[in-house]
Design an enzyme around this catalytic site. Structure first.
Site, PDB file in Angstrom:
ATOM      1  CD  GLU A 113      -2.848  -1.194   2.382  1.00  0.00           C
ATOM      2  OE1 GLU A 113      -3.440  -0.166   2.727  1.00  0.00           O
ATOM      3  OE2 GLU A 113      -2.932  -2.257   3.002  1.00  0.00           O
ATOM      4  CG  HIS A 241      -8.474   6.055   2.492  1.00  0.00           C
ATOM      5  ND1 HIS A 241      -8.469   5.901   1.124  1.00  0.00           N
ATOM      6  CD2 HIS A 241      -7.873   4.964   2.998  1.00  0.00           C
ATOM      7  CE1 HIS A 241      -7.885   4.748   0.824  1.00  0.00           C
ATOM      8  NE2 HIS A 241      -7.510   4.156   1.950  1.00  0.00           N
ATOM      9  NE  ARG A 288      -4.180   5.502   3.609  1.00  0.00           N
ATOM     10  CZ  ARG A 288      -4.527   4.602   4.476  1.00  0.00           C
ATOM     11  NH1 ARG A 288      -4.939   4.968   5.667  1.00  0.00           N
ATOM     12  NH2 ARG A 288      -4.489   3.336   4.158  1.00  0.00           N
ATOM     13  CG  HIS A 349      -9.362   6.317   6.601  1.00  0.00           C
ATOM     14  ND1 HIS A 349     -10.339   5.383   6.366  1.00  0.00           N
ATOM     15  CD2 HIS A 349      -8.196   5.617   6.735  1.00  0.00           C
ATOM     16  CE1 HIS A 349      -9.801   4.179   6.352  1.00  0.00           C
ATOM     17  NE2 HIS A 349      -8.498   4.290   6.599  1.00  0.00           N
ATOM     18  NE  ARG A 384      -3.814   4.813  10.088  1.00  0.00           N
ATOM     19  CZ  ARG A 384      -4.380   3.894   9.303  1.00  0.00           C
ATOM     20  NH1 ARG A 384      -3.884   2.679   9.238  1.00  0.00           N
ATOM     21  NH2 ARG A 384      -5.440   4.200   8.591  1.00  0.00           N
TER      22      ARG A 384
HETATM   23  P1  FAD Z   1     -12.909   0.150  16.651  1.00  0.00           P
HETATM   24  O1  FAD Z   1     -12.652  -1.083  15.888  1.00  0.00           O
HETATM   25  O2  FAD Z   1     -13.531   1.273  15.926  1.00  0.00           O
HETATM   26  O3  FAD Z   1     -13.819  -0.210  17.892  1.00  0.00           O
HETATM   27  C1  FAD Z   1     -14.319   0.810  18.734  1.00  0.00           C
HETATM   28  C2  FAD Z   1     -15.275   0.181  19.726  1.00  0.00           C
HETATM   29  O4  FAD Z   1     -15.588   1.104  20.755  1.00  0.00           O
HETATM   30  C3  FAD Z   1     -16.602  -0.243  19.125  1.00  0.00           C
HETATM   31  O5  FAD Z   1     -16.942  -1.487  19.689  1.00  0.00           O
HETATM   32  C4  FAD Z   1     -17.573   0.833  19.622  1.00  0.00           C
HETATM   33  O6  FAD Z   1     -18.907   0.405  19.729  1.00  0.00           O
HETATM   34  C5  FAD Z   1     -16.975   1.102  20.996  1.00  0.00           C
HETATM   35  N1  FAD Z   1     -17.344   2.388  21.578  1.00  0.00           N
HETATM   36  C6  FAD Z   1     -17.079   3.624  21.108  1.00  0.00           C
HETATM   37  N2  FAD Z   1     -17.569   4.555  21.955  1.00  0.00           N
HETATM   38  C7  FAD Z   1     -18.156   3.886  22.972  1.00  0.00           C
HETATM   39  C8  FAD Z   1     -18.851   4.280  24.144  1.00  0.00           C
HETATM   40  N3  FAD Z   1     -19.075   5.563  24.447  1.00  0.00           N
HETATM   41  N4  FAD Z   1     -19.331   3.318  24.976  1.00  0.00           N
HETATM   42  C9  FAD Z   1     -19.163   2.006  24.692  1.00  0.00           C
HETATM   43  N5  FAD Z   1     -18.513   1.581  23.579  1.00  0.00           N
HETATM   44  C10 FAD Z   1     -18.012   2.503  22.741  1.00  0.00           C
HETATM   45  N6  FAD Z   1      -6.398   0.050   9.469  1.00  0.00           N
HETATM   46  C11 FAD Z   1      -5.455  -0.836   9.085  1.00  0.00           C
HETATM   47  O7  FAD Z   1      -4.447  -1.003   9.778  1.00  0.00           O
HETATM   48  N7  FAD Z   1      -5.635  -1.562   7.948  1.00  0.00           N
HETATM   49  C12 FAD Z   1      -6.722  -1.442   7.154  1.00  0.00           C
HETATM   50  O8  FAD Z   1      -6.849  -2.124   6.163  1.00  0.00           O
HETATM   51  C13 FAD Z   1      -7.714  -0.498   7.521  1.00  0.00           C
HETATM   52  N8  FAD Z   1      -8.813  -0.309   6.756  1.00  0.00           N
HETATM   53  C14 FAD Z   1      -9.803   0.514   7.211  1.00  0.00           C
HETATM   54  C15 FAD Z   1     -10.989   0.618   6.471  1.00  0.00           C
HETATM   55  C16 FAD Z   1     -12.034   1.381   6.949  1.00  0.00           C
HETATM   56  C17 FAD Z   1     -13.304   1.488   6.155  1.00  0.00           C
HETATM   57  C18 FAD Z   1     -11.890   2.073   8.177  1.00  0.00           C
HETATM   58  C19 FAD Z   1     -13.014   2.896   8.709  1.00  0.00           C
HETATM   59  C20 FAD Z   1     -10.717   1.999   8.900  1.00  0.00           C
HETATM   60  C21 FAD Z   1      -9.661   1.221   8.424  1.00  0.00           C
HETATM   61  N9  FAD Z   1      -8.475   1.106   9.133  1.00  0.00           N
HETATM   62  C22 FAD Z   1      -7.516   0.218   8.718  1.00  0.00           C
HETATM   63  C23 FAD Z   1      -8.334   1.717  10.443  1.00  0.00           C
HETATM   64  C24 FAD Z   1      -8.622   0.634  11.499  1.00  0.00           C
HETATM   65  O9  FAD Z   1      -9.661  -0.202  11.041  1.00  0.00           O
HETATM   66  C25 FAD Z   1      -9.039   1.221  12.822  1.00  0.00           C
HETATM   67  O10 FAD Z   1      -8.144   2.233  13.190  1.00  0.00           O
HETATM   68  C26 FAD Z   1      -8.996   0.136  13.891  1.00  0.00           C
HETATM   69  O11 FAD Z   1      -9.819  -0.938  13.507  1.00  0.00           O
HETATM   70  C27 FAD Z   1      -9.459   0.719  15.211  1.00  0.00           C
HETATM   71  O12 FAD Z   1      -9.652  -0.328  16.107  1.00  0.00           O
HETATM   72  P2  FAD Z   1     -10.150   0.013  17.566  1.00  0.00           P
HETATM   73  O13 FAD Z   1     -10.274  -1.270  18.282  1.00  0.00           O
HETATM   74  O14 FAD Z   1      -9.298   1.069  18.125  1.00  0.00           O
HETATM   75  O15 FAD Z   1     -11.589   0.699  17.338  1.00  0.00           O
HETATM   76  C1  SIN Z   2      -7.088   0.716   2.973  1.00  0.00           C
HETATM   77  O1  SIN Z   2      -7.360  -0.467   2.807  1.00  0.00           O
HETATM   78  O2  SIN Z   2      -6.792   1.487   2.063  1.00  0.00           O
HETATM   79  C2  SIN Z   2      -7.111   1.257   4.358  1.00  0.00           C
HETATM   80  C3  SIN Z   2      -5.883   0.858   5.017  1.00  0.00           C
HETATM   81  C4  SIN Z   2      -5.644   1.670   6.253  1.00  0.00           C
HETATM   82  O3  SIN Z   2      -6.421   2.529   6.624  1.00  0.00           O
HETATM   83  O4  SIN Z   2      -4.588   1.426   6.856  1.00  0.00           O
END
Ligand code: FAD
Ligand code: SIN
Length: 534
Positions: A113, A241, A288, A349, A384
């Protein structure tokens, strides 16, 4: 209702679940999540998780790429420890059952990527996050020490403030004793007392009008810590993004993974010209911040609402096999990506900053850890590197868990915490007050605090936001607590932090680009990280 647990985990994405699985053999764990267990940003991750596995890749190369992308603002020690622990954490996900695509030879089929100098992204087709989230939720549900509260919204963390005590002026120590949580069955607010708390609430993309983030991404955890006077940093670096599908009626915006560019897709103007070479030698595969800004510039030049991503020259069979979700999604709105170009536009993003934590995920508040997108570990610096987020979550949830396990037996619950006081809150606020204010916040942030900024725009944004802040705080004080008013309040806090930190940064750096501070040294020649030695 009052509940006592050893470990309170707020959030059920990769960060919350990895931590919960690791601490669960050492005490009772409660996971509180505001939607269904798997409704997380993690589930929507497409591209994958970056880790060093095979030669010719090396830790040194991955470290350099991370530093270059971060425009030299990364914490080098944190980058080093994250990358050198990457292989172990990905192997662990595989042991837990996560499937990643393999080549015929049996080796993992690693993709590339933007900003990566080697193929190092583990992926499962274009739905890697779904695979990881399913693997983790399956394990979580089978663990006897883990309870889950779905659809429970955490309002605030508990600190001395709730005991009516000020923080000790000498030590300045704030302690976390658990959280107040909105119970959807009673509409009351439960008191959860915990010995140790992890905030893993993800990002805040919904502070902008157009985002790839799911609805849950409203910056709740960060806002809670900010209200508790915990430290936050780097909020000016909000990543857009470059390629979300241009489909104006859709919210959230559907992501077109960067891995598609890694596979050979090329960005073009609507009149069919390639343009990325003008901006960076790595063209469509530059980091990005550079690509999103280039697209923004081209859209302004042409007056069009999107640019094109062209994959029509790539093998049809491979496209359908490797990117089935994107193929199906585009087809559902009448675009066959094997012979038509995809209209794409940048969308908010990823929150690079957040709750400031150390190398064990410890926040500035005692007994409170933060991991995942909500945390600022120092890994990303000013921007990032793609697919480093899932990696960061896995690495720091592991580290936080190890540190928590070592401390939990010395910690006692704080029984004096009072239950929530709902007196004086009589209004059932009208939804229109909240939805309209939310739209205003998103519009302010999008128009004045987006990809290209200026001091004038930022100051104007701050003034406008302050008005909405006052109105919302008044409404909050009088109203019965609901999830929507809390989320609005939290997004206002997040917007405020982004603007304040953007105003404080008197330079253009990484994702923070201001027309008042033109970059004097173009990155073409002076990449930070080029001189890094392992
Ligand atoms: P999340 O997975 O967002 O989980 C947050 C949790 O907190 C959820 O369960 C939510 O319900 C809970 N929550 C929030 N507020 C509260 C509250 N007040 N009370 C109770 N619960 C709450 N990153 C990569 O490294 N590779 C990728 O390929 C990639 N692709 C992506 C594609 C998309 C479409 C998106 C949106 C992001 C992508 N990212 C990618 C970024 C990555 O997915 C996220 O940064 C990562 O998954 C965050 O994980 P997390 O556990 O911190 O939060
Ligand atoms: C993507 O698949 O382009 C998202 C990857 C990322 O947010 O790290």
């Amino acid at each position: 209702m009052r509940k006592k647990v050893d470990f309170l985990v707020i959030g059920s994405g990769i960060a919350g679940l990895v931590y919960a699985l690791k601490v669960a053999d050492h005490g009772k764990v409660l996971i509180v999540t505001k939607d269904k267990l798997d409704e997380t940003a993690t589930k929507y991750a497409q591209g994958g998780i970056a880790a060093v596995m095979y030669t010719p890749d090396t830790y040194e190369k991955h470290i350099r790429d991370t530093l270059k992308a971060g425009d030299g603002l990364n914490d080098k020690e944190i980058v080093k420890l994250t990358i050198t622990e990457s292989t172990e954490r990905v192997r662990e996900l595989i042991e837990w059952g996560a499937q990643f695509d393999k080549e015929k030879s049996g080796k993992y089929d690693l993709s590339r990527e933007g900003g990566h100098s080697e193929n190092r992204v583990f992926h499962y087709k274009d739905k890697t996050g779904f695979e990881i989230e399913c693997t983790l939720t399956k394990k979580i549900k089978n663990h006897p020490n883990i309870d889950i509260l779905e659809n429970h919204f955490t309002i605030d963390i508990l600190t001395q403030h709730h005991l009516g005590r000020e923080v000790n002026k000498k030590t300045k120590d704030t302690n976390c004793y658990g959280a107040y949580v909105l119970n959807p069955e009673t509409n009351g607010i439960d008191t959860i007392l915990s010995k140790i708390t992890l905030i893993a609430t993800g990002g805040a993309g919904n502070v902008y009008s157009t985002t790839t983030n799911p609805k849950i991404a409203t910056g709740d955890g960060l806002a809670m810590v900010y209200r508790a006077k915990g430290a936050a940093e780097n909020m000016e670096f909000f990543q857009f993004h470059p390629t979300s599908l241009f489909n104006p009626t859709e919210n959230p915006s559907f992501l077109i993974t960067e891995a598609l560019r890694g596979f050979g897709a090329v960005l073009k103007t609507t009149s069919g010209e390639e343009f990325m070479e003008k901006y960076d030698e790595r063209a469509s595969l530059a980091p990005r911040d550079i690509v999103a800004r280039a697209i923004d510039t081209e859209m302004k030049l042409s007056g069009e609402d999107f640019v094109h991503l062209d994959c029509t020259h790539l093998s049809k069979d491979d496209l359908i096999k490797k990117f089935p979700t994107i193929y199906a999604k585009c087809l559902s709105i009448g675009i066959d990506i094997t012979n038509e170009m995809i209209p794409v536009v940048p969308a908010a993003h990823y929150m690079c900053g957040g709750i400031k934590v150390d190398e064990y995920g410890r926040s500035s508040i005692n007994k409170l850890y933060a991991s995942g997108e909500v945390a600022s570990t120092g890994l990303h610096g000013a921007n990032r590197l793609a697919s480093n987020s899932l990696l960061e979550s896995a690495v720091f949830s592991h580290r936080s868990a190890m540190d928590s396990i070592a401390r939990v037996h010395d910690v006692k619950h704080c029984e004096e915490i009072p239950d929530w006081d709902a007196s004086g809150t009589v209004l059932n606020e009208e939804m229109i007050l909240i939805t309209q204010s939310l739209k205003e916040v998103q519009s302010i942030m999008t128009n004045y605090v987006g990809i290209v900024r200026s001091n004038l725009r930022l100051k104007r944004a701050l003034k406008r936001l302050e008005i909405i802040y006052k109105e919302t705080e008044d409404l909050y004080k009088q109203s019965r607590v609901t999830q929507s008013i809390c989320e609005l309040r939290n997004l206002i806090n997040v917007g405020y932090l982004i603007i304040k930190m953007a105003l404080n940064r008197k330079e253009s750096r990484g994702l923070h680009y201001s027309i008042d501070y033109p970059r004097t040294v173009e990155r073409k020649n002076g990449y930070p990280g080029n001189d890094y030695e392992f």
